[in-house]
Design a protein around this motif. Structure first.
Motif, PDB file in Angstrom:
ATOM      1  N   LYS A  75      36.903  16.512 -23.421  1.00 23.21           N
ATOM      2  CA  LYS A  75      37.040  17.034 -24.966  1.00 23.21           C
ATOM      3  C   LYS A  75      36.753  16.190 -26.544  1.00 23.21           C
ATOM      4  O   LYS A  75      36.890  15.080 -26.591  1.00 23.21           O
ATOM      5  N   ILE A  76      37.035  16.877 -27.413  1.00 24.17           N
ATOM      6  CA  ILE A  76      36.797  16.456 -28.758  1.00 24.17           C
ATOM      7  C   ILE A  76      37.121  16.586 -30.229  1.00 24.17           C
ATOM      8  O   ILE A  76      37.210  17.914 -29.880  1.00 24.17           O
ATOM      9  N   ILE A  77      37.044  15.995 -30.991  1.00 26.06           N
ATOM     10  CA  ILE A  77      37.339  16.678 -32.318  1.00 26.06           C
ATOM     11  C   ILE A  77      36.297  16.073 -32.990  1.00 26.06           C
ATOM     12  O   ILE A  77      35.741  15.070 -32.744  1.00 26.06           O
ATOM     13  N   ILE A  78      35.736  16.820 -33.590  1.00 25.79           N
ATOM     14  CA  ILE A  78      34.802  16.808 -34.434  1.00 25.79           C
ATOM     15  C   ILE A  78      35.005  17.194 -36.370  1.00 25.79           C
ATOM     16  O   ILE A  78      35.978  17.961 -36.903  1.00 25.79           O
ATOM     17  N   ILE A  79      35.033  16.595 -37.292  1.00 27.72           N
ATOM     18  CA  ILE A  79      35.533  15.998 -38.177  1.00 27.72           C
ATOM     19  C   ILE A  79      34.308  16.792 -39.098  1.00 27.72           C
ATOM     20  O   ILE A  79      33.342  15.512 -38.956  1.00 27.72           O
ATOM     21  N   GLY A  80      34.020  18.029 -39.715  1.00 29.57           N
ATOM     22  CA  GLY A  80      32.499  18.245 -40.160  1.00 29.57           C
ATOM     23  C   GLY A  80      32.813  18.494 -41.780  1.00 29.57           C
ATOM     24  O   GLY A  80      33.953  18.811 -42.560  1.00 29.57           O
ATOM     25  N   ASP A  81      31.893  18.473 -42.423  1.00 28.66           N
ATOM     26  CA  ASP A  81      31.362  19.464 -43.824  1.00 28.66           C
ATOM     27  C   ASP A  81      29.946  20.834 -43.745  1.00 28.66           C
ATOM     28  O   ASP A  81      29.522  20.628 -42.048  1.00 28.66           O
ATOM     29  N   SER A  82      29.556  21.021 -44.200  1.00 32.79           N
ATOM     30  CA  SER A  82      28.759  22.043 -44.114  1.00 32.79           C
ATOM     31  C   SER A  82      27.675  21.641 -43.469  1.00 32.79           C
ATOM     32  O   SER A  82      27.131  22.844 -42.502  1.00 32.79           O
ATOM     33  N   TYR A  83      26.931  21.062 -43.520  1.00 27.45           N
ATOM     34  CA  TYR A  83      26.302  20.643 -42.555  1.00 27.45           C
ATOM     35  C   TYR A  83      26.133  20.410 -40.874  1.00 27.45           C
ATOM     36  O   TYR A  83      24.945  20.831 -39.929  1.00 27.45           O
ATOM     37  N   PHE A  84      27.379  20.595 -40.296  1.00 31.52           N
ATOM     38  CA  PHE A  84      27.666  21.223 -38.877  1.00 31.52           C
ATOM     39  C   PHE A  84      28.037  22.491 -38.465  1.00 31.52           C
ATOM     40  O   PHE A  84      27.845  22.626 -37.549  1.00 31.52           O
ATOM     41  N   TYR A  85      27.375  23.487 -39.784  1.00 35.99           N
ATOM     42  CA  TYR A  85      28.007  25.054 -38.922  1.00 35.99           C
ATOM     43  C   TYR A  85      26.835  25.125 -38.558  1.00 35.99           C
ATOM     44  O   TYR A  85      27.095  26.181 -37.721  1.00 35.99           O
ATOM     45  N   GLN A  86      25.373  24.727 -38.777  1.00 33.33           N
ATOM     46  CA  GLN A  86      24.278  25.121 -37.929  1.00 33.33           C
ATOM     47  C   GLN A  86      24.378  25.188 -36.230  1.00 33.33           C
ATOM     48  O   GLN A  86      23.554  25.865 -35.666  1.00 33.33           O
ATOM     49  N   ILE A  87      25.157  23.641 -35.915  1.00 30.52           N
ATOM     50  CA  ILE A  87      25.148  23.051 -35.065  1.00 30.52           C
ATOM     51  C   ILE A  87      25.940  24.294 -34.122  1.00 30.52           C
ATOM     52  O   ILE A  87      26.092  24.477 -33.193  1.00 30.52           O
ATOM     53  N   LYS A  88      27.062  24.184 -34.755  1.00 30.76           N
ATOM     54  CA  LYS A  88      28.320  25.242 -34.432  1.00 30.76           C
ATOM     55  C   LYS A  88      27.967  26.755 -34.208  1.00 30.76           C
ATOM     56  O   LYS A  88      27.740  27.106 -33.102  1.00 30.76           O
ATOM     57  N   ASP A  89      27.300  27.069 -35.112  1.00 31.37           N
ATOM     58  CA  ASP A  89      25.966  28.116 -34.414  1.00 31.37           C
ATOM     59  C   ASP A  89      25.333  28.656 -33.671  1.00 31.37           C
ATOM     60  O   ASP A  89      25.672  29.242 -33.099  1.00 31.37           O
ATOM     61  N   PHE A  90      25.248  27.715 -32.454  1.00 30.91           N
ATOM     62  CA  PHE A  90      24.317  27.259 -31.904  1.00 30.91           C
ATOM     63  C   PHE A  90      25.062  27.648 -30.449  1.00 30.91           C
ATOM     64  O   PHE A  90      24.562  28.615 -29.086  1.00 30.91           O
ATOM     65  N   ASP A  91      26.250  27.324 -30.778  1.00 27.55           N
ATOM     66  CA  ASP A  91      27.458  27.827 -29.484  1.00 27.55           C
ATOM     67  C   ASP A  91      27.342  27.032 -28.194  1.00 27.55           C
ATOM     68  O   ASP A  91      27.706  27.900 -27.314  1.00 27.55           O
ATOM     69  N   ILE A  92      26.017  25.886 -28.269  1.00 28.65           N
ATOM     70  CA  ILE A  92      26.469  25.345 -26.708  1.00 28.65           C
ATOM     71  C   ILE A  92      27.356  23.932 -26.611  1.00 28.65           C
ATOM     72  O   ILE A  92      27.559  23.945 -25.600  1.00 28.65           O
ATOM     73  N   LEU A  93      27.846  23.404 -27.671  1.00 29.61           N
ATOM     74  CA  LEU A  93      29.028  22.288 -28.111  1.00 29.61           C
ATOM     75  C   LEU A  93      30.391  23.276 -26.917  1.00 29.61           C
ATOM     76  O   LEU A  93      30.805  22.327 -26.525  1.00 29.61           O
ATOM     77  N   SER A  94      30.259  24.332 -27.780  1.00 19.86           N
ATOM     78  CA  SER A  94      31.579  25.182 -26.819  1.00 19.86           C
ATOM     79  C   SER A  94      31.520  25.258 -25.842  1.00 19.86           C
ATOM     80  O   SER A  94      32.120  25.340 -24.711  1.00 19.86           O
ATOM     81  N   GLN A  95      30.372  25.558 -24.362  1.00 20.24           N
ATOM     82  CA  GLN A  95      30.641  25.439 -23.428  1.00 20.24           C
ATOM     83  C   GLN A  95      30.585  23.906 -23.154  1.00 20.24           C
ATOM     84  O   GLN A  95      30.446  23.883 -21.269  1.00 20.24           O
ATOM     85  N   ILE A  96      30.140  23.264 -23.513  1.00 19.44           N
ATOM     86  CA  ILE A  96      29.875  21.565 -23.039  1.00 19.44           C
ATOM     87  C   ILE A  96      31.077  20.772 -23.262  1.00 19.44           C
ATOM     88  O   ILE A  96      31.014  20.086 -22.005  1.00 19.44           O
ATOM     89  N   PHE A  97      31.895  20.792 -24.003  1.00 18.77           N
ATOM     90  CA  PHE A  97      32.956  20.755 -24.219  1.00 18.77           C
ATOM     91  C   PHE A  97      34.214  21.781 -23.987  1.00 18.77           C
ATOM     92  O   PHE A  97      34.140  22.335 -23.906  1.00 18.77           O
ATOM     93  N   SER A  98      35.169  20.664 -23.520  1.00 16.15           N
ATOM     94  CA  SER A  98      36.261  21.631 -23.183  1.00 16.15           C
ATOM     95  C   SER A  98      37.181  22.632 -23.940  1.00 16.15           C
ATOM     96  O   SER A  98      36.789  22.305 -25.052  1.00 16.15           O
ATOM     97  N   ASP A  99      37.749  23.226 -23.671  1.00 11.75           N
ATOM     98  CA  ASP A  99      38.056  24.496 -24.462  1.00 11.75           C
ATOM     99  C   ASP A  99      39.247  24.294 -25.297  1.00 11.75           C
ATOM    100  O   ASP A  99      39.265  24.754 -26.433  1.00 11.75           O
ATOM    101  N   ASP A 100      39.907  23.227 -25.227  1.00 11.95           N
ATOM    102  CA  ASP A 100      40.778  22.625 -26.226  1.00 11.95           C
ATOM    103  C   ASP A 100      40.554  21.743 -27.037  1.00 11.95           C
ATOM    104  O   ASP A 100      41.107  20.353 -27.852  1.00 11.95           O
ATOM    105  N   SER A 101      39.374  21.845 -27.148  1.00 13.12           N
ATOM    106  CA  SER A 101      38.624  20.691 -27.868  1.00 13.12           C
ATOM    107  C   SER A 101      38.550  21.349 -30.038  1.00 13.12           C
ATOM    108  O   SER A 101      38.627  22.264 -29.908  1.00 13.12           O
ATOM    109  N   ARG A 102      38.158  20.542 -31.173  1.00 15.94           N
ATOM    110  CA  ARG A 102      38.806  21.763 -31.676  1.00 15.94           C
ATOM    111  C   ARG A 102      37.267  20.450 -32.865  1.00 15.94           C
ATOM    112  O   ARG A 102      37.277  19.665 -32.808  1.00 15.94           O
TER     113      ARG A 102
END
Length: 298
Positions: free
Chosen positions: A271-298
């Motif tokens: 489980k991870i919690i990420i606090i970020g700004d607009s630089y994180f959006y591209q990484i989020k849009d890859f939709d890879i982290l959501s499959q590596i880390f638990s569903d209750d990550s934020r």
């Protein structure tokens, strides 16, 4: 007038940050104070027929004939590279928070890190580079004048080191690989790191977390690369607010194809919690982290 009343023809949409005025309601008080007249004029000026087309024609002519950019905070460097004026000021040290304020922020981050580690968890800070810090050679001479020795970036690098805060400094890393990189880490008309650059950042973050997690996590692979002459995602996010009739695309954009290894999907997902700004959006849009880390990550 006919277009304004009927909207018969589809008009180009203007992009950028602006507030679209609402159609005002007429009241006796608003007429007496002239508030209605003022509001109605603003509404009409924003909604007359073909306004979007006329704005784009005006902006395009001024850019081609006079090299003027009708968008706030934008400045053009060499070879058609676009930069944020405010970001340049910050990188150059002119928009400096001050050592005292930066040290105060570092202490808050240190407090957060210590509380997290006290509960048996891990903390990681990420430094995202500004475009001009990676490619200062693309700035015009006037933008390079009077760069100061002290800036926010240096304060935070020093603060993280002095307070033993784990950090990945992508400013330092991108500077090392920018010249040798097969594909651009920043595009000509993008503000954030390119989609390709963001994929390298994701690689580093996932590898770091796997290094400190005792169990094997799900993994992904790079299954080739799509080369495109047309920008996707936020690789041309400076272009939209310019509202031109044409594109300023560079010759080539690179989009990595990332795929999860199906046999690893049953592995441990921390489980991870990420606090970020607009630089994180591209990484989020890859939709890879959501499959590596638990569903209750934020």
């Amino acid at each position: 007038l006919i277009q304004q009343w009927t909207h018969y023809f589809k008009e180009p949409e203007l992009k950028g940050a602006f507030i679209k005025p609402a159609r005002p309601s007429i009241t006796t008080d608003s007429l007496k104070t002239f508030e209605f007249q003022k509001s109605f004029e603003e509404y009409e000026n924003f909604n007359f027929g073909y306004r979007g087309l006329f704005v784009k024609i005006k902006n395009s002519l001024e850019y081609v004939l006079f090299n003027e950019i009708n968008a706030p905070d934008l400045t053009e460097g060499k070879d058609g590279y676009l930069f944020s004026s405010g970001s340049i000021e910050s990188t150059a040290g002119h928009l400096y928070n001050g050592k005292e304020k930066n040290d105060s922020t570092i202490l808050k981050i240190k407090f957060l890190k210590e509380r997290i580690e006290k509960n048996g968890k891990h903390f990681l800070a990420i430094i995202a580079p500004s475009k001009e810090s990676i490619m200062p050679e693309k700035l015009k001479a006037v933008s390079l004048k009077d760069w100061r020795k002290q800036n926010n970036y240096l304060d935070f690098v020093e603060g993280y080191k002095n307070n033993n805060i784990p950090v990945i400094d992508f400013c330092s890393y991108f500077k090392k690989i920018n010249k040798s990189s097969s594909y651009p880490l920043y595009t000509k008309t993008g503000f954030h790191w390119s989609n390709y650059g963001a994929s390298l950042v994701q690689d580093s973050i996932v590898k770091y977390i796997q290094h400190i997690v005792p169990k094997t996590m799900p993994t992904y692979i790079r299954n080739g690369l799509e080369l495109s002459s047309i920008a996707k995602y936020s690789d041309d996010d400076f272009e939209g607010p310019m509202n031109l009739l044409f594109s300023l695309n560079q010759n080539q954009y690179a989009y990595p194809k990332l795929e999860m290894v199906k046999s690893s999907l049953q592995n441990y997902r921390p489980k991870i919690i990420i606090i970020g700004d607009s630089y994180f959006y591209q990484i989020k849009d890859f939709d890879i982290l959501s499959q590596i880390f638990s569903d209750d990550s934020r």
